[in-house]
Design a protein around this motif. Structure first.
Motif, short mmCIF file in Angstrom:
data_model
loop_
_atom_site.label_atom_id
_atom_site.label_comp_id
_atom_site.label_asym_id
_atom_site.label_seq_id
_atom_site.Cartn_x
_atom_site.Cartn_y
_atom_site.Cartn_z
N SER A 102 1.54 -24.74 -20.24
CA SER A 102 0.49 -23.74 -20.15
C SER A 102 -0.55 -24.19 -19.15
O SER A 102 -1.04 -25.31 -19.22
N GLY A 103 -0.89 -23.32 -18.22
CA GLY A 103 -1.86 -23.65 -17.20
C GLY A 103 -3.28 -23.31 -17.59
O GLY A 103 -4.22 -23.85 -17.04
N GLY A 104 -3.46 -22.41 -18.52
CA GLY A 104 -4.80 -22.02 -18.91
C GLY A 104 -5.26 -20.76 -18.17
O GLY A 104 -4.76 -20.43 -17.10
N ASN A 105 -6.21 -20.09 -18.76
CA ASN A 105 -6.77 -18.88 -18.17
C ASN A 105 -8.09 -19.21 -17.50
O ASN A 105 -8.74 -20.21 -17.80
N ILE A 106 -8.53 -18.35 -16.60
CA ILE A 106 -9.82 -18.55 -15.92
C ILE A 106 -10.96 -18.50 -16.94
O ILE A 106 -11.97 -19.18 -16.78
N ARG A 107 -10.80 -17.73 -17.99
CA ARG A 107 -11.82 -17.64 -19.04
C ARG A 107 -12.04 -18.98 -19.71
O ARG A 107 -13.17 -19.39 -19.98
N GLU A 108 -10.96 -19.73 -19.93
CA GLU A 108 -11.07 -21.04 -20.57
C GLU A 108 -11.75 -22.05 -19.65
O GLU A 108 -12.58 -22.83 -20.09
N TYR A 109 -11.41 -22.01 -18.37
CA TYR A 109 -12.06 -22.91 -17.42
C TYR A 109 -13.55 -22.59 -17.29
O TYR A 109 -14.38 -23.50 -17.20
N PHE A 110 -13.87 -21.33 -17.26
CA PHE A 110 -15.27 -20.92 -17.15
C PHE A 110 -16.06 -21.34 -18.39
O PHE A 110 -17.20 -21.80 -18.29
N LEU A 111 -15.46 -21.20 -19.55
CA LEU A 111 -16.11 -21.62 -20.79
C LEU A 111 -16.37 -23.12 -20.80
O LEU A 111 -17.46 -23.58 -21.16
N LEU A 112 -15.39 -23.91 -20.38
CA LEU A 112 -15.58 -25.36 -20.32
C LEU A 112 -16.62 -25.74 -19.29
O LEU A 112 -17.43 -26.66 -19.50
N PHE A 113 -16.65 -25.05 -18.15
CA PHE A 113 -17.67 -25.31 -17.14
C PHE A 113 -19.06 -25.00 -17.68
O PHE A 113 -20.01 -25.75 -17.43
N LEU A 114 -19.19 -23.92 -18.42
CA LEU A 114 -20.49 -23.56 -18.98
C LEU A 114 -20.94 -24.50 -20.09
O LEU A 114 -22.12 -24.55 -20.43
N HIS A 115 -20.04 -25.27 -20.67
CA HIS A 115 -20.42 -26.31 -21.63
C HIS A 115 -20.79 -27.60 -20.90
O HIS A 115 -21.68 -28.33 -21.33
N TRP A 116 -20.11 -27.91 -19.80
CA TRP A 116 -20.33 -29.16 -19.09
C TRP A 116 -21.54 -29.12 -18.17
O TRP A 116 -22.30 -30.09 -18.09
N PHE A 117 -21.74 -28.02 -17.48
CA PHE A 117 -22.78 -27.92 -16.45
C PHE A 117 -24.20 -28.15 -16.99
O PHE A 117 -24.96 -28.90 -16.37
N PRO A 118 -24.60 -27.56 -18.12
CA PRO A 118 -25.97 -27.83 -18.60
C PRO A 118 -26.21 -29.29 -18.98
O PRO A 118 -27.33 -29.77 -18.89
N LEU A 119 -25.17 -30.02 -19.37
CA LEU A 119 -25.33 -31.44 -19.68
C LEU A 119 -25.70 -32.26 -18.46
O LEU A 119 -26.32 -33.31 -18.57
N ASN A 120 -25.31 -31.79 -17.30
CA ASN A 120 -25.53 -32.53 -16.07
C ASN A 120 -26.56 -31.88 -15.15
O ASN A 120 -26.93 -32.47 -14.14
N LEU A 121 -27.04 -30.72 -15.49
CA LEU A 121 -27.97 -29.99 -14.63
C LEU A 121 -29.30 -30.71 -14.48
O LEU A 121 -29.81 -30.85 -13.37
N LEU A 122 -29.86 -31.23 -15.55
CA LEU A 122 -31.16 -31.89 -15.47
C LEU A 122 -31.08 -33.20 -14.72
O LEU A 122 -32.02 -33.59 -14.03
N ILE A 123 -29.98 -33.90 -14.84
CA ILE A 123 -29.81 -35.14 -14.08
C ILE A 123 -29.74 -34.83 -12.59
O ILE A 123 -30.37 -35.50 -11.78
N LEU A 124 -29.01 -33.80 -12.22
CA LEU A 124 -28.93 -33.42 -10.81
C LEU A 124 -30.28 -32.97 -10.29
O LEU A 124 -30.67 -33.29 -9.17
#
Length: 125
Positions: free
Chosen positions: A94-116
């Motif tokens: 299974s390669g995954g759907n774009i919805r799943e990648y977008f959901l994971l990105f939206l969980h990861w990005f705020p964790l690193n936004l303030l550091i950037l």
């Protein structure tokens, strides 16, 4: 859970073979949980340890051990879930759907936004 219908680690073992593209996201979120350098959790743990040094050395040492064992367990969880022999009930790739990648990105990005953002602000000074 959505793919295999179970949260059991015995069934979800070997996900690197089942969904190799999701392994990167699982690793990035595990690194953030371990408070590794690209995440905001590192800044929080350093601030916590700095503030507790003046209060009690014994508490600081116990908090350091808890932090270490938490990171060790997260690394074990990543290795156990991604590597190993895949459960015999799962035969497809299974390669995954774009919805799943977008959901994971939206969980990861705020964790690193303030550091950037803090690195950009420090470069202006």
């Amino acid at each position: 859970y959505e793919r295999l219908g179970s949260r059991s680690l015995l069934i979800n073992k070997g996900l690197l073979n089942f969904m190799p593209s999701m392994t990167l996201w699982w690793f990035l979120l595990s690194v953030c949980n371990m408070a590794a350098p690209p995440s905001l959790n590192l800044l929080g743990e350093i601030s916590l340890l700095n503030s507790i040094v003046s209060w009690s050395w014994l508490t600081m040492i116990s908090l350091s051990f808890l932090s270490f064992f938490s990171a060790a367990y997260t690394l074990y969880l990543y290795a156990y879930s991604q590597h190993g022999k895949i459960f015999s009930g799962v035969y497809s790739f299974s390669g995954g759907n774009i919805r799943e990648y977008f959901l994971l990105f939206l969980h990861w990005f705020p964790l690193n936004l303030l550091i950037l953002k803090s690195e950009v602000c420090l470069s202006w000074i």
